[in-house]
Design a protein around this motif. Structure first.
Motif, PDB file in Angstrom:
ATOM      1  N   GLY A   1       0.803  -1.211   0.000  1.00 25.15           N
ATOM      2  CA  GLY A   1       0.000   0.000   0.000  1.00 25.15           C
ATOM      3  C   GLY A   1       0.836   1.260   0.000  1.00 25.15           C
ATOM      4  O   GLY A   1       0.505   2.245  -0.674  1.00 25.15           O
ATOM      5  N   ALA A   2       1.934   1.242   0.745  1.00 24.42           N
ATOM      6  CA  ALA A   2       2.816   2.412   0.793  1.00 24.42           C
ATOM      7  C   ALA A   2       3.500   2.637  -0.547  1.00 24.42           C
ATOM      8  O   ALA A   2       3.681   3.777  -0.996  1.00 24.42           O
ATOM      9  CB  ALA A   2       3.855   2.235   1.901  1.00 24.42           C
ATOM     10  N   VAL A   3       3.890   1.559  -1.215  1.00 21.79           N
ATOM     11  CA  VAL A   3       4.547   1.681  -2.525  1.00 21.79           C
ATOM     12  C   VAL A   3       3.550   2.165  -3.575  1.00 21.79           C
ATOM     13  O   VAL A   3       3.892   2.978  -4.442  1.00 21.79           O
ATOM     14  CB  VAL A   3       5.203   0.348  -2.924  1.00 21.79           C
ATOM     15  CG1 VAL A   3       5.777   0.428  -4.338  1.00 21.79           C
ATOM     16  CG2 VAL A   3       6.298  -0.026  -1.935  1.00 21.79           C
ATOM     17  N   LEU A   4       2.305   1.683  -3.495  1.00 21.57           N
ATOM     18  CA  LEU A   4       1.288   2.160  -4.420  1.00 21.57           C
ATOM     19  C   LEU A   4       1.051   3.663  -4.245  1.00 21.57           C
ATOM     20  O   LEU A   4       0.917   4.402  -5.229  1.00 21.57           O
ATOM     21  CB  LEU A   4      -0.015   1.399  -4.199  1.00 21.57           C
ATOM     22  CG  LEU A   4      -0.048  -0.044  -4.697  1.00 21.57           C
ATOM     23  CD1 LEU A   4      -1.347  -0.723  -4.263  1.00 21.57           C
ATOM     24  CD2 LEU A   4       0.080  -0.096  -6.210  1.00 21.57           C
ATOM     25  N   GLU A   5       1.006   4.127  -3.014  1.00 25.29           N
ATOM     26  CA  GLU A   5       0.837   5.550  -2.763  1.00 25.29           C
ATOM     27  C   GLU A   5       2.030   6.337  -3.292  1.00 25.29           C
ATOM     28  O   GLU A   5       1.879   7.423  -3.871  1.00 25.29           O
ATOM     29  CB  GLU A   5       0.662   5.800  -1.265  1.00 25.29           C
ATOM     30  CG  GLU A   5       0.368   7.254  -0.902  1.00 25.29           C
ATOM     31  CD  GLU A   5      -0.969   7.735  -1.469  1.00 25.29           C
ATOM     32  OE1 GLU A   5      -1.096   8.964  -1.695  1.00 25.29           O
ATOM     33  OE2 GLU A   5      -1.869   6.907  -1.687  1.00 25.29           O
ATOM     34  N   GLN A   6       3.227   5.786  -3.132  1.00 26.44           N
ATOM     35  CA  GLN A   6       4.432   6.412  -3.669  1.00 26.44           C
ATOM     36  C   GLN A   6       4.353   6.523  -5.195  1.00 26.44           C
ATOM     37  O   GLN A   6       4.705   7.558  -5.781  1.00 26.44           O
ATOM     38  CB  GLN A   6       5.654   5.587  -3.250  1.00 26.44           C
ATOM     39  CG  GLN A   6       6.996   6.140  -3.702  1.00 26.44           C
ATOM     40  CD  GLN A   6       8.138   5.210  -3.321  1.00 26.44           C
ATOM     41  OE1 GLN A   6       7.919   4.085  -2.854  1.00 26.44           O
ATOM     42  NE2 GLN A   6       9.372   5.655  -3.516  1.00 26.44           N
ATOM     43  N   PHE A   7       3.881   5.470  -5.831  1.00 27.43           N
ATOM     44  CA  PHE A   7       3.725   5.474  -7.291  1.00 27.43           C
ATOM     45  C   PHE A   7       2.750   6.570  -7.713  1.00 27.43           C
ATOM     46  O   PHE A   7       3.014   7.348  -8.644  1.00 27.43           O
ATOM     47  CB  PHE A   7       3.232   4.104  -7.755  1.00 27.43           C
ATOM     48  CG  PHE A   7       3.143   3.938  -9.252  1.00 27.43           C
ATOM     49  CD1 PHE A   7       4.095   3.221  -9.943  1.00 27.43           C
ATOM     50  CD2 PHE A   7       2.094   4.500  -9.972  1.00 27.43           C
ATOM     51  CE1 PHE A   7       4.021   3.072 -11.321  1.00 27.43           C
ATOM     52  CE2 PHE A   7       1.995   4.361 -11.343  1.00 27.43           C
ATOM     53  CZ  PHE A   7       2.970   3.644 -12.023  1.00 27.43           C
ATOM     54  N   LEU A   8       1.585   6.621  -7.055  1.00 24.79           N
ATOM     55  CA  LEU A   8       0.580   7.619  -7.410  1.00 24.79           C
ATOM     56  C   LEU A   8       1.101   9.038  -7.222  1.00 24.79           C
ATOM     57  O   LEU A   8       0.853   9.923  -8.052  1.00 24.79           O
ATOM     58  CB  LEU A   8      -0.680   7.414  -6.579  1.00 24.79           C
ATOM     59  CG  LEU A   8      -1.574   6.252  -6.996  1.00 24.79           C
ATOM     60  CD1 LEU A   8      -2.724   6.092  -6.014  1.00 24.79           C
ATOM     61  CD2 LEU A   8      -2.113   6.451  -8.410  1.00 24.79           C
ATOM     62  N   ASN A   9       1.834   9.274  -6.164  1.00 23.31           N
ATOM     63  CA  ASN A   9       2.412  10.598  -5.950  1.00 23.31           C
ATOM     64  C   ASN A   9       3.415  10.939  -7.049  1.00 23.31           C
ATOM     65  O   ASN A   9       3.523  12.098  -7.467  1.00 23.31           O
ATOM     66  CB  ASN A   9       3.082  10.669  -4.572  1.00 23.31           C
ATOM     67  CG  ASN A   9       2.066  10.707  -3.444  1.00 23.31           C
ATOM     68  OD1 ASN A   9       0.915  11.119  -3.631  1.00 23.31           O
ATOM     69  ND2 ASN A   9       2.469  10.251  -2.265  1.00 23.31           N
ATOM     70  N   HIS A  10       4.125   9.928  -7.512  1.00 19.91           N
ATOM     71  CA  HIS A  10       5.121  10.136  -8.567  1.00 19.91           C
ATOM     72  C   HIS A  10       4.463  10.592  -9.870  1.00 19.91           C
ATOM     73  O   HIS A  10       5.038  11.421 -10.596  1.00 19.91           O
ATOM     74  CB  HIS A  10       5.896   8.825  -8.780  1.00 19.91           C
ATOM     75  CG  HIS A  10       6.934   8.887  -9.853  1.00 19.91           C
ATOM     76  ND1 HIS A  10       8.071   9.644  -9.748  1.00 19.91           N
ATOM     77  CD2 HIS A  10       6.998   8.279 -11.084  1.00 19.91           C
ATOM     78  CE1 HIS A  10       8.806   9.513 -10.844  1.00 19.91           C
ATOM     79  NE2 HIS A  10       8.175   8.685 -11.673  1.00 19.91           N
ATOM     80  N   VAL A  11       3.282  10.075 -10.175  1.00 15.17           N
ATOM     81  CA  VAL A  11       2.643  10.374 -11.469  1.00 15.17           C
ATOM     82  C   VAL A  11       1.433  11.297 -11.338  1.00 15.17           C
ATOM     83  O   VAL A  11       0.756  11.567 -12.329  1.00 15.17           O
ATOM     84  CB  VAL A  11       2.216   9.067 -12.183  1.00 15.17           C
ATOM     85  CG1 VAL A  11       3.422   8.167 -12.421  1.00 15.17           C
ATOM     86  CG2 VAL A  11       1.132   8.318 -11.399  1.00 15.17           C
ATOM     87  N   ARG A  12       1.156  11.795 -10.144  1.00 17.02           N
ATOM     88  CA  ARG A  12      -0.094  12.523  -9.918  1.00 17.02           C
ATOM     89  C   ARG A  12      -0.220  13.762 -10.795  1.00 17.02           C
ATOM     90  O   ARG A  12      -1.296  14.067 -11.329  1.00 17.02           O
ATOM     91  CB  ARG A  12      -0.212  12.900  -8.439  1.00 17.02           C
ATOM     92  CG  ARG A  12      -1.612  13.372  -8.054  1.00 17.02           C
ATOM     93  CD  ARG A  12      -1.708  13.634  -6.559  1.00 17.02           C
ATOM     94  NE  ARG A  12      -1.445  12.446  -5.769  1.00 17.02           N
ATOM     95  CZ  ARG A  12      -2.341  11.494  -5.518  1.00 17.02           C
ATOM     96  NH1 ARG A  12      -3.554  11.586  -6.034  1.00 17.02           N
ATOM     97  NH2 ARG A  12      -2.018  10.450  -4.763  1.00 17.02           N
TER      98      ARG A  12
END
Length: 370
Positions: free
Chosen positions: A298-309
């Protein structure tokens, strides 16, 4: 706005038995012109068909064509008494039938059982780039994020009628090819071409089409081709993967233009990240795309989303992506849904039946879909 398109590989199923059926040549002999812009093509095995969407810039239009492509293939299959299902590996035991064309016969002679047993279905996303230089810069900057896409799309827990313990066993099967997996940082378009030339010069792959890298430049179109995803069980998940791929390419291109260097994660470590994603999907741990340390998925998914937001917002896809991701979390990945169907039905045939139904759901971008 960058263009994108999707290639989905689907299995042809006998709905009575639940087993795959090698009837793709018959399917392709039928009239396939009922859905303009969509293309159906044969694949390595006679039990799988590939659906290619037209090029789009709008996510809703892409979603409509993903649903329409599945419907086109399924409608033709139904005329043969078969169905198509978006399963990345067959659920029940199988013996695939290789396509009887000379190239496939040559592949079989060279790669033996690796080719004979290979029956996996992927979702490939093509995203437009302005030049080979931009394309290679993108490849260098998306490579460490690709295992997250693999985790989100995981849809292949079964192999030969057995639960493999993996969320994406397709990844394990695909990596049996010597040309599969992550690449090192190229640095320039010239270095990319030199790498391709060197691999072809070994005489192992037959041609450039056999470079089954996690991502590569398309040979035929001005696109980056992202190849890590399983074919997704629910059409919405394919739409989600496509939106994230475009945003990832946008973000990487912007980093390149701003002089931000690629994250220097070795390919060997990225292969471990791919294994981790393949093993547990989004239910366990993933490797951090920057530090390569294990963290909750879940933390990595949130990191991914922040990267491409920022790119998602620029493309008008941020709200859609959040809706699609929430729906995926609610129902689970394809792997989770397949295992749940087995628990509820107590037979692998029930998994196949449920998968056929889910494969042909409407997309939530077309209205109020489940």
């Amino acid at each position: 706005m960058r263009t994108f398109g999707v290639e989905e590989e689907l299995l042809l199923i006998d709905p009575e038995s639940g087993f795959i059926t090698p009837r793709v040549p018959e399917l392709l002999s039928l009239d396939t012109r009922t859905a303009p812009g969509l293309e159906l093509v044969a694949e390595l095995q006679l039990e799988q068909i590939e659906v290619i969407t037209p090029v789009h810039t709008d996510l809703k239009e892409l979603a409509a064509d993903i649903v329409a492509g599945r419907s086109l293939a399924d409608g033709l299959a139904s005329r043969l008494g078969a169905r198509v299902a978006a399963l990345a590996t067959p659920v029940l035991p199988f013996t695939p039938h290789l396509s009887p064309v000379s190239r496939v016969q040559t592949m079989t002679e060279r790669f033996g059982m690796t080719a004979q047993e290979q029956l996996t279905c992927a979702c490939h996303v093509h995203v437009g780039v302005s030049s080979p230089e931009e394309g290679v810069a993108v490849l260098d900057r998306i490579r460490n994020w690709l295992p997250v896409l693999s985790a989100l799309s995981a849809n292949s827990p079964f192999w030969q009628g057995v639960d493999t313990g993996y969320a994406s066993y397709r990844t394990q099967s695909l990596y049996r090819w010597p040309m599969g997996g992550p690449a090192e940082i190229y640095g320039s378009a010239g270095s990319y071409r030199q790498s391709v030339k060197a691999m072809l010069g070994t005489g192992v792959p037959l041609d450039e089409a056999m470079l089954y890298l996690d991502a590569r430049l398309s040979r035929n179109y001005p696109t980056v081709e992202i190849r890590v995803a399983d074919v997704c069980l629910h059409p919405d998940d394919t739409v989600l993967i496509a939106a994230l791929c475009r945003a990832l390419v946008d973000t990487a291109a912007r980093e390149w233009q701003s002089g931000v260097p690629p994250v220097p994660v070795p390919a060997a470590v990225l292969r471990l990240a791919a294994w981790r994603a393949s093993r547990s999907g989004i239910t366990g741990e993933l490797l951090d795309p920057v530090t390569a340390s294990a963290r909750p998925a879940g933390a990595v998914l949130e990191q991914f989303l922040n990267h491409v937001r920022f790119a998602l917002a620029e493309n008008g896809d941020e709200e859609h992506t959040e809706v699609l991701l929430n729906r995926l979390h609610r129902r689970g990945t394809g792997a989770q849904q397949q295992r749940l169907a087995l628990q509820q039905g107590n037979a692998l045939h029930d998994v196949v039946t449920a998968a056929i139904d889910v494969s042909h759901c409407a997309s939530s971008l077309q209205g109020d879909a489940a």
